[in-house]
Design a protein around this motif. Sequence first.
Motif, PDB file in Angstrom:
ATOM      1  N   LEU A 122      49.462  34.897  11.518  1.00  0.00           N
ATOM      2  CA  LEU A 122      49.651  34.403  13.017  1.00  0.00           C
ATOM      3  C   LEU A 122      48.320  35.445  13.844  1.00  0.00           C
ATOM      4  CD1 LEU A 122      50.301  37.394  13.954  1.00  0.00           C
ATOM      5  CD2 LEU A 122      52.565  36.957  13.530  1.00  0.00           C
ATOM      6  N   ARG A 123      47.626  34.545  14.791  1.00  0.00           N
ATOM      7  CA  ARG A 123      46.966  34.535  15.412  1.00  0.00           C
ATOM      8  C   ARG A 123      47.545  33.749  17.247  1.00  0.00           C
ATOM      9  NH1 ARG A 123      45.245  36.627  11.381  1.00  0.00           N
ATOM     10  NH2 ARG A 123      42.863  37.012  11.176  1.00  0.00           N
ATOM     11  N   PRO A 124      46.556  35.039  18.503  1.00  0.00           N
ATOM     12  CA  PRO A 124      47.134  34.866  19.353  1.00  0.00           C
ATOM     13  C   PRO A 124      46.605  32.938  19.662  1.00  0.00           C
ATOM     14  CG  PRO A 124      45.909  36.846  19.325  1.00  0.00           C
ATOM     15  CD  PRO A 124      45.986  36.074  17.835  1.00  0.00           C
ATOM     16  N   THR A 125      47.063  32.315  21.183  1.00  0.00           N
ATOM     17  CA  THR A 125      46.745  31.571  21.299  1.00  0.00           C
ATOM     18  C   THR A 125      45.710  31.626  21.905  1.00  0.00           C
ATOM     19  OG1 THR A 125      49.023  30.940  21.428  1.00  0.00           O
ATOM     20  CG2 THR A 125      47.328  29.566  23.267  1.00  0.00           C
ATOM     21  N   PRO A 126      44.871  32.137  22.260  1.00  0.00           N
ATOM     22  CA  PRO A 126      43.205  32.629  22.818  1.00  0.00           C
ATOM     23  C   PRO A 126      42.156  32.415  22.468  1.00  0.00           C
ATOM     24  CG  PRO A 126      44.493  34.014  23.568  1.00  0.00           C
ATOM     25  CD  PRO A 126      45.753  33.321  23.114  1.00  0.00           C
ATOM     26  N   VAL A 127      43.080  32.836  20.700  1.00  0.00           N
ATOM     27  CA  VAL A 127      41.693  32.795  19.653  1.00  0.00           C
ATOM     28  C   VAL A 127      41.451  31.658  19.061  1.00  0.00           C
ATOM     29  CG1 VAL A 127      41.497  34.019  17.219  1.00  0.00           C
ATOM     30  CG2 VAL A 127      42.550  35.436  18.696  1.00  0.00           C
ATOM     31  N   THR A 304      52.371  41.886  26.359  1.00  0.00           N
ATOM     32  CA  THR A 304      52.049  40.203  26.404  1.00  0.00           C
ATOM     33  C   THR A 304      53.346  39.075  25.770  1.00  0.00           C
ATOM     34  OG1 THR A 304      51.669  41.221  23.911  1.00  0.00           O
ATOM     35  CG2 THR A 304      50.091  41.204  25.806  1.00  0.00           C
ATOM     36  N   ASP A 305      53.443  38.494  26.087  1.00  0.00           N
ATOM     37  CA  ASP A 305      54.190  37.224  24.899  1.00  0.00           C
ATOM     38  C   ASP A 305      54.433  36.674  23.672  1.00  0.00           C
ATOM     39  OD1 ASP A 305      52.321  35.047  25.277  1.00  0.00           O
ATOM     40  OD2 ASP A 305      53.301  34.215  26.296  1.00  0.00           O
ATOM     41  N   PRO A 306      55.178  36.367  22.973  1.00  0.00           N
ATOM     42  CA  PRO A 306      54.634  36.513  21.069  1.00  0.00           C
ATOM     43  C   PRO A 306      53.176  35.690  20.864  1.00  0.00           C
ATOM     44  CG  PRO A 306      57.252  35.523  22.788  1.00  0.00           C
ATOM     45  CD  PRO A 306      56.354  36.071  23.329  1.00  0.00           C
ATOM     46  N   ASP A 307      52.499  34.265  21.889  1.00  0.00           N
ATOM     47  CA  ASP A 307      51.428  33.499  21.699  1.00  0.00           C
ATOM     48  C   ASP A 307      50.147  34.463  21.719  1.00  0.00           C
ATOM     49  OD1 ASP A 307      52.666  32.580  23.608  1.00  0.00           O
ATOM     50  OD2 ASP A 307      50.908  31.118  23.539  1.00  0.00           O
ATOM     51  N   ALA A 308      50.717  35.521  23.301  1.00  0.00           N
ATOM     52  CA  ALA A 308      49.323  36.039  23.888  1.00  0.00           C
ATOM     53  C   ALA A 308      48.556  35.145  24.294  1.00  0.00           C
ATOM     54  CB  ALA A 308      49.183  36.769  23.124  1.00  0.00           C
ATOM     55  N   ASP A 309      49.225  34.457  25.282  1.00  0.00           N
ATOM     56  CA  ASP A 309      48.437  34.247  26.114  1.00  0.00           C
ATOM     57  C   ASP A 309      49.281  34.525  27.782  1.00  0.00           C
ATOM     58  OD1 ASP A 309      50.809  32.664  26.888  1.00  0.00           O
ATOM     59  OD2 ASP A 309      50.217  31.036  26.744  1.00  0.00           O
ATOM     60  N   ARG A 310      49.801  35.082  28.069  1.00  0.00           N
ATOM     61  CA  ARG A 310      50.606  36.539  28.888  1.00  0.00           C
ATOM     62  C   ARG A 310      50.475  37.783  29.076  1.00  0.00           C
ATOM     63  NH1 ARG A 310      54.299  32.242  31.837  1.00  0.00           N
ATOM     64  NH2 ARG A 310      54.147  30.073  31.018  1.00  0.00           N
ATOM     65  N   LEU A 311      50.183  38.371  30.477  1.00  0.00           N
ATOM     66  CA  LEU A 311      50.738  39.805  30.612  1.00  0.00           C
ATOM     67  C   LEU A 311      50.788  39.910  31.550  1.00  0.00           C
ATOM     68  CD1 LEU A 311      48.407  42.448  29.278  1.00  0.00           C
ATOM     69  CD2 LEU A 311      47.702  42.441  31.424  1.00  0.00           C
ATOM     70  N   GLY A 312      52.018  41.009  31.208  1.00  0.00           N
ATOM     71  CA  GLY A 312      52.502  41.679  32.010  1.00  0.00           C
ATOM     72  C   GLY A 312      51.838  43.535  31.506  1.00  0.00           C
ATOM     73  N   ALA A 418      45.504  36.896  27.516  1.00  0.00           N
ATOM     74  CA  ALA A 418      46.234  38.083  27.502  1.00  0.00           C
ATOM     75  C   ALA A 418      45.265  38.711  26.523  1.00  0.00           C
ATOM     76  CB  ALA A 418      47.847  38.526  27.341  1.00  0.00           C
ATOM     77  N   VAL A 419      44.912  38.870  25.651  1.00  0.00           N
ATOM     78  CA  VAL A 419      43.847  39.540  25.073  1.00  0.00           C
ATOM     79  C   VAL A 419      42.610  39.890  26.490  1.00  0.00           C
ATOM     80  CG1 VAL A 419      42.279  40.653  23.215  1.00  0.00           C
ATOM     81  CG2 VAL A 419      44.876  38.824  22.894  1.00  0.00           C
ATOM     82  N   GLN A 420      42.198  39.141  26.309  1.00  0.00           N
ATOM     83  CA  GLN A 420      40.808  39.537  28.025  1.00  0.00           C
ATOM     84  C   GLN A 420      41.635  40.475  28.853  1.00  0.00           C
ATOM     85  OE1 GLN A 420      38.648  36.651  29.184  1.00  0.00           O
ATOM     86  NE2 GLN A 420      38.430  35.251  28.095  1.00  0.00           N
ATOM     87  N   ALA A 421      43.044  39.883  29.398  1.00  0.00           N
ATOM     88  CA  ALA A 421      43.306  40.163  30.199  1.00  0.00           C
ATOM     89  C   ALA A 421      44.293  41.567  30.280  1.00  0.00           C
ATOM     90  CB  ALA A 421      44.789  39.490  31.215  1.00  0.00           C
ATOM     91  N   ALA A 422      44.469  42.318  29.057  1.00  0.00           N
ATOM     92  CA  ALA A 422      44.933  43.582  28.603  1.00  0.00           C
ATOM     93  C   ALA A 422      44.043  44.128  28.909  1.00  0.00           C
ATOM     94  CB  ALA A 422      45.473  43.655  27.083  1.00  0.00           C
ATOM     95  N   VAL A 423      42.323  43.844  28.020  1.00  0.00           N
ATOM     96  CA  VAL A 423      41.477  45.035  28.479  1.00  0.00           C
ATOM     97  C   VAL A 423      40.605  45.773  29.949  1.00  0.00           C
ATOM     98  CG1 VAL A 423      38.654  45.669  28.042  1.00  0.00           C
ATOM     99  CG2 VAL A 423      41.323  44.533  25.939  1.00  0.00           C
ATOM    100  N   LEU A 424      40.909  44.426  30.245  1.00  0.00           N
ATOM    101  CA  LEU A 424      41.127  44.265  31.753  1.00  0.00           C
ATOM    102  C   LEU A 424      41.781  44.596  33.176  1.00  0.00           C
ATOM    103  CD1 LEU A 424      38.840  43.127  34.688  1.00  0.00           C
ATOM    104  CD2 LEU A 424      39.806  41.158  34.344  1.00  0.00           C
ATOM    105  N   ALA A 425      43.086  44.487  32.504  1.00  0.00           N
ATOM    106  CA  ALA A 425      43.940  45.215  33.345  1.00  0.00           C
ATOM    107  C   ALA A 425      43.647  46.811  33.033  1.00  0.00           C
ATOM    108  CB  ALA A 425      44.973  44.995  33.012  1.00  0.00           C
ATOM    109  N   THR A 426      43.130  46.677  32.254  1.00  0.00           N
ATOM    110  CA  THR A 426      43.405  49.026  31.197  1.00  0.00           C
ATOM    111  C   THR A 426      41.924  49.324  32.355  1.00  0.00           C
ATOM    112  OG1 THR A 426      44.618  48.195  29.399  1.00  0.00           O
ATOM    113  CG2 THR A 426      43.413  50.651  29.499  1.00  0.00           C
TER     114      THR A 426
END
Length: 574
Positions: A122-127, A304-312, A418-426
Amino acid sequence: MTWQNSYQRWNDFDKLEAEMRTQLNQIQTDEESLEDAFYKNLEFGTGGMRGKLGPGTNRMNIYTIRRAAEGLARYIEARGEEWKENGIVIAYDCRHMSKEFAIETAKVLGNHGIKAYVFSSLRPTPVLSYAVRYLYAAGGIVITASHNPPEYNGFKVYNEDGGQLPPAEAGAMIEIVNQIENELQVEAADQDDLEANGLLEWVDKKVDEAYLKELRGVNMNPHITHDAGEDFQVVFTPLHGTANVLVRKGLEQAGFKNVHVVAEQADPDPEFSTVASPNPEEHQAFEMAINQGKKVGADILIGTDPDADRLGVAVPDEHGEYQVLTGNQLGALMLDYLLSQHLDLPDNGIMIKTIVTSEFGRAIASYYNIETLDTLTGFKFIGEKIREFERTGEYEFLFGYEESYGFLAKDFARDKDAVQAAVLATELALFWKVKGKTLLQALDALYKRHGYYLEDLQSIKLDGKQGEEKIKAIMDTFRQEELTEVAGLKVLAVEDYASSRRWVVKTGEEETITLPASNVLKFVLEDDCWFCLRPSGTEPKIKFYYGVKSSSKADSLERLEKLKQALAAYLPAL
């Protein structure tokens, strides 16, 4: 063809897959379930298709997957041999049948001589979005139902730019899919033969490494983690989905050493057994992360949601209690950070948001002399504009976001990431900690500067055929209702995106909306307030969006509640 005819066609098919046969037999005496499973073909819309798993033409199963894949194959064939050779990249999430559907898709494409690049896990949608561009493929597919309940799965299609198909391209493909009358007769090649002939290639490490290299560019201030990141505590939950590995690697290479993963939610689980909904928009999804955050004294919680395109994101308040930010709030904080830390903002820079996303972002962008562009709801429209501006040079993309927790800072992906967003938000949270502020305090400073923009969303779930009819009735009623005032606020204008019309209530003056037609109604009220109605494109829901603004938080909260109550008064009769 009636639903009874469709059911009989399936029941008479002697090669029906064994599991499908068992499930079909289980509902053969339940007429209501049979009708819902067969009363229509599962719609292939502008975002692909999404539905419940099970037997039937209105369900996700290997036959409806093959039908969709056959439509894509014919669409690619019509574009020529070069497109077939470039191939299609296929990724999938952790849901029931996701890998099986990915392989079935590859087998149908291979039957047409179209190469498939398939991730072996499995892979994130943004990948996937990035991989399409990296491999110079003709397009991509993600097998996912995003944050829907466990009984759902889906099939999302991407173009050669790595963005979801925009309306014109989707329309052409939908037309082809709809020409396929019998999903049971779609042919699929043998997997072993495809692998031997080079028409099915497994891709993994090289794409991941290339993506992570691009991810380094998301950091605005890499020195911060080197200088002050040693004690910064992060709690991360992938909510049983696809993000665990890449988010941790992204944070590690950014310099964050204290990342605590919620162990109970770390591994993929198609049942999402620890949450009522695997959606970071829902505050209950953060319960375990909050408990762990309190134990380790976390500065930020990310999910992150299951396909990792959304970040909370959740952050501690002055009492040490964790508050979950809305998508509008997190987007505003990210936008302000990116623009304030940009060393040389371009004269033609642009921020892109959707029509139901807060006007807070427009105010922030304007403060930095950056233009804002609105698109229809759906990140595919933001991706489409990024591609257009890349081609024309008219604007330079700086940030894109939507209220439903979708963000994009760097355009190496063309879908929310959400991978980008996780790094940016942190990094964003650490930046403000160094300055002695929490993200909530930073947000309050933005409110004081630009006004208290507050928003809310209410979703009404209406399942099945009757649900569709009720949603249509609600939309029709609001279209016919000549509203002049709501919650003490005058209605200034009405925007009907289905008819592409905008009219001023007081004068009747009309203008054309230049965005693509969509079943959306927006009511513009005085004092920078508004509300909007939109049937969901991925779930059996109708959504009510609300936005208000005033000079104080208390006034905005009161105004928002009055607006919600006024709209709620319409619903019982509908």
